[in-house]
Design a protein around this motif. Sequence first.
Motif, PDB file in Angstrom:
ATOM      1  N   ILE A 166       0.835  -1.201   0.000  1.00 50.19           N
ATOM      2  CA  ILE A 166       0.000   0.000   0.000  1.00 50.19           C
ATOM      3  C   ILE A 166       0.874   1.257   0.000  1.00 50.19           C
ATOM      4  O   ILE A 166       1.997   1.254   0.518  1.00 50.19           O
ATOM      5  CB  ILE A 166      -0.961   0.023   1.203  1.00 50.19           C
ATOM      6  N   PRO A 167       0.365   2.348  -0.578  1.00 52.89           N
ATOM      7  CA  PRO A 167       1.146   3.588  -0.626  1.00 52.89           C
ATOM      8  C   PRO A 167       0.999   4.416   0.650  1.00 52.89           C
ATOM      9  O   PRO A 167       0.010   4.302   1.381  1.00 52.89           O
ATOM     10  CB  PRO A 167       0.541   4.327  -1.820  1.00 52.89           C
ATOM     11  N   VAL A 168       1.983   5.243   0.890  1.00 53.50           N
ATOM     12  CA  VAL A 168       1.920   6.280   1.925  1.00 53.50           C
ATOM     13  C   VAL A 168       1.950   7.618   1.204  1.00 53.50           C
ATOM     14  O   VAL A 168       2.865   7.882   0.412  1.00 53.50           O
ATOM     15  CB  VAL A 168       3.108   6.195   2.901  1.00 53.50           C
ATOM     16  N   VAL A 169       0.941   8.463   1.447  1.00 49.80           N
ATOM     17  CA  VAL A 169       0.918   9.785   0.835  1.00 49.80           C
ATOM     18  C   VAL A 169       0.960  10.826   1.941  1.00 49.80           C
ATOM     19  O   VAL A 169       0.256  10.708   2.948  1.00 49.80           O
ATOM     20  CB  VAL A 169      -0.324   9.977  -0.066  1.00 49.80           C
ATOM     21  N   VAL A 170       1.836  11.817   1.787  1.00 46.08           N
ATOM     22  CA  VAL A 170       2.033  12.826   2.825  1.00 46.08           C
ATOM     23  C   VAL A 170       1.624  14.196   2.302  1.00 46.08           C
ATOM     24  O   VAL A 170       1.818  14.524   1.132  1.00 46.08           O
ATOM     25  CB  VAL A 170       3.495  12.850   3.323  1.00 46.08           C
ATOM     26  N   GLN A 205      10.753  13.347   1.838  1.00 43.17           N
ATOM     27  CA  GLN A 205      10.323  11.993   1.456  1.00 43.17           C
ATOM     28  C   GLN A 205      11.451  10.980   1.632  1.00 43.17           C
ATOM     29  O   GLN A 205      11.217   9.852   2.067  1.00 43.17           O
ATOM     30  CB  GLN A 205       9.837  11.987   0.007  1.00 43.17           C
ATOM     31  N   ARG A 206      12.661  11.378   1.267  1.00 43.06           N
ATOM     32  CA  ARG A 206      13.820  10.482   1.420  1.00 43.06           C
ATOM     33  C   ARG A 206      14.008  10.080   2.884  1.00 43.06           C
ATOM     34  O   ARG A 206      14.197   8.899   3.198  1.00 43.06           O
ATOM     35  CB  ARG A 206      15.071  11.200   0.912  1.00 43.06           C
ATOM     36  N   GLU A 236       5.141   2.731  -1.937  1.00 40.38           N
ATOM     37  CA  GLU A 236       5.835   3.983  -2.228  1.00 40.38           C
ATOM     38  C   GLU A 236       5.511   5.009  -1.152  1.00 40.38           C
ATOM     39  O   GLU A 236       4.517   4.893  -0.422  1.00 40.38           O
ATOM     40  CB  GLU A 236       5.414   4.532  -3.597  1.00 40.38           C
ATOM     41  N   VAL A 237       6.369   6.013  -1.056  1.00 39.78           N
ATOM     42  CA  VAL A 237       6.118   7.178  -0.210  1.00 39.78           C
ATOM     43  C   VAL A 237       6.088   8.377  -1.143  1.00 39.78           C
ATOM     44  O   VAL A 237       7.090   8.701  -1.793  1.00 39.78           O
ATOM     45  CB  VAL A 237       7.212   7.355   0.855  1.00 39.78           C
ATOM     46  N   LYS A 238       4.943   9.004  -1.261  1.00 38.37           N
ATOM     47  CA  LYS A 238       4.819  10.090  -2.231  1.00 38.37           C
ATOM     48  C   LYS A 238       4.222  11.337  -1.596  1.00 38.37           C
ATOM     49  O   LYS A 238       3.490  11.283  -0.602  1.00 38.37           O
ATOM     50  CB  LYS A 238       3.968   9.654  -3.418  1.00 38.37           C
ATOM     51  N   LEU A 239       4.558  12.469  -2.204  1.00 42.16           N
ATOM     52  CA  LEU A 239       4.030  13.750  -1.763  1.00 42.16           C
ATOM     53  C   LEU A 239       2.693  13.997  -2.453  1.00 42.16           C
ATOM     54  O   LEU A 239       2.524  13.687  -3.635  1.00 42.16           O
ATOM     55  CB  LEU A 239       5.015  14.864  -2.123  1.00 42.16           C
TER      56      LEU A 239
END
Length: 329
Positions: A273-277, A288-289, A306-309
């Motif tokens: 699942i994705p993480v969105v911030v 994000q890094r 993924e970790v996305k903005l």
Amino acid sequence: MSKKNVKGLDLGTSRIVVARHGEKGYQYEQELNAFVEIPYSRITVKAMEQKGIPHRVEGAICYAFGRGADQFSNMIDGQTRRPMYSGLLNPNEPKSLEMTEEVLTKMCGKAQSGEKICFSVPGAPPRRESDLTFHQDTVKQMLEELGYKVMSLNEGLAVVYAELEDDSFTGIGVSFGGGMCNVCIAYLGMSALSFCTVRAGDYIDRSAASVSNETTTTVRLHKESGFSLNGLSQNSLDQALSVYYGDMIRGFTERLGQEVSRTKKLPKFDEAIPVVVSGGSALAGGFQRELKAALKKVSLPFEISEVKLAEDPLNSTAKGTLMAATLEM
């Protein structure tokens, strides 16, 4: 129902954003959620009216709020005052209710017949559940006094609504705001787990100001002018910001690990699942890094794809509340 009859409201500690449907998509109006007290002057009041700076006069005192507060704060070498603290109405600010009602009236306006609005609410801070009840019910009453039909929505879930439609509204939505970090793990648009931490943007500003001999307003403006997380710095303010950003990120990831380990309500995700911030605190370069690296150190019962903005980090929560008002009310 006409899309013109709905609004979304992100009532944040640092900023307030109102979302509407426009002819070319979503439209946003944003205002700083702060005010400053200055001596009354007819000329100053006239100038503020010309510039469209929100204000109110009480005898020999003028209160300037919103975007004008920062400029006046720097001129008089003082601090802006906040109607909200850690995501909720500020119990230590005597004008908290008065100023909140003032800015909501200005930004939302009087409702048309049958008009609806959805506003964001944070998670309940530990041992402050009753404070959240007071905040939520009071804001609801203010909006009802303006004539709206009102609903509320968890801030983390609002981020999921706004950013994860292509993922069937499944993933982790995180709002790194001024007063709180609000988190929601969602499955097909339903909240499976939500929580908050109080180490967020204001925590970074206060802590960095304490060790760099700067005001919190100066720190915030410096942070918002293009600050990046680049490791050890010889500049004391940049170094302080890096340290406290790292502390905020660790606070979130460690709490995430604790919350998922103690709950039995999480669904079994079929895939990563994705993480969105979203939120102003997520805009620092390298954020994000650093967040992705911190998440790898936490044991979780699911994989992260993924970790996305967020596409529009400062307006994401407002967009999510507008979607909720449009589809759910």
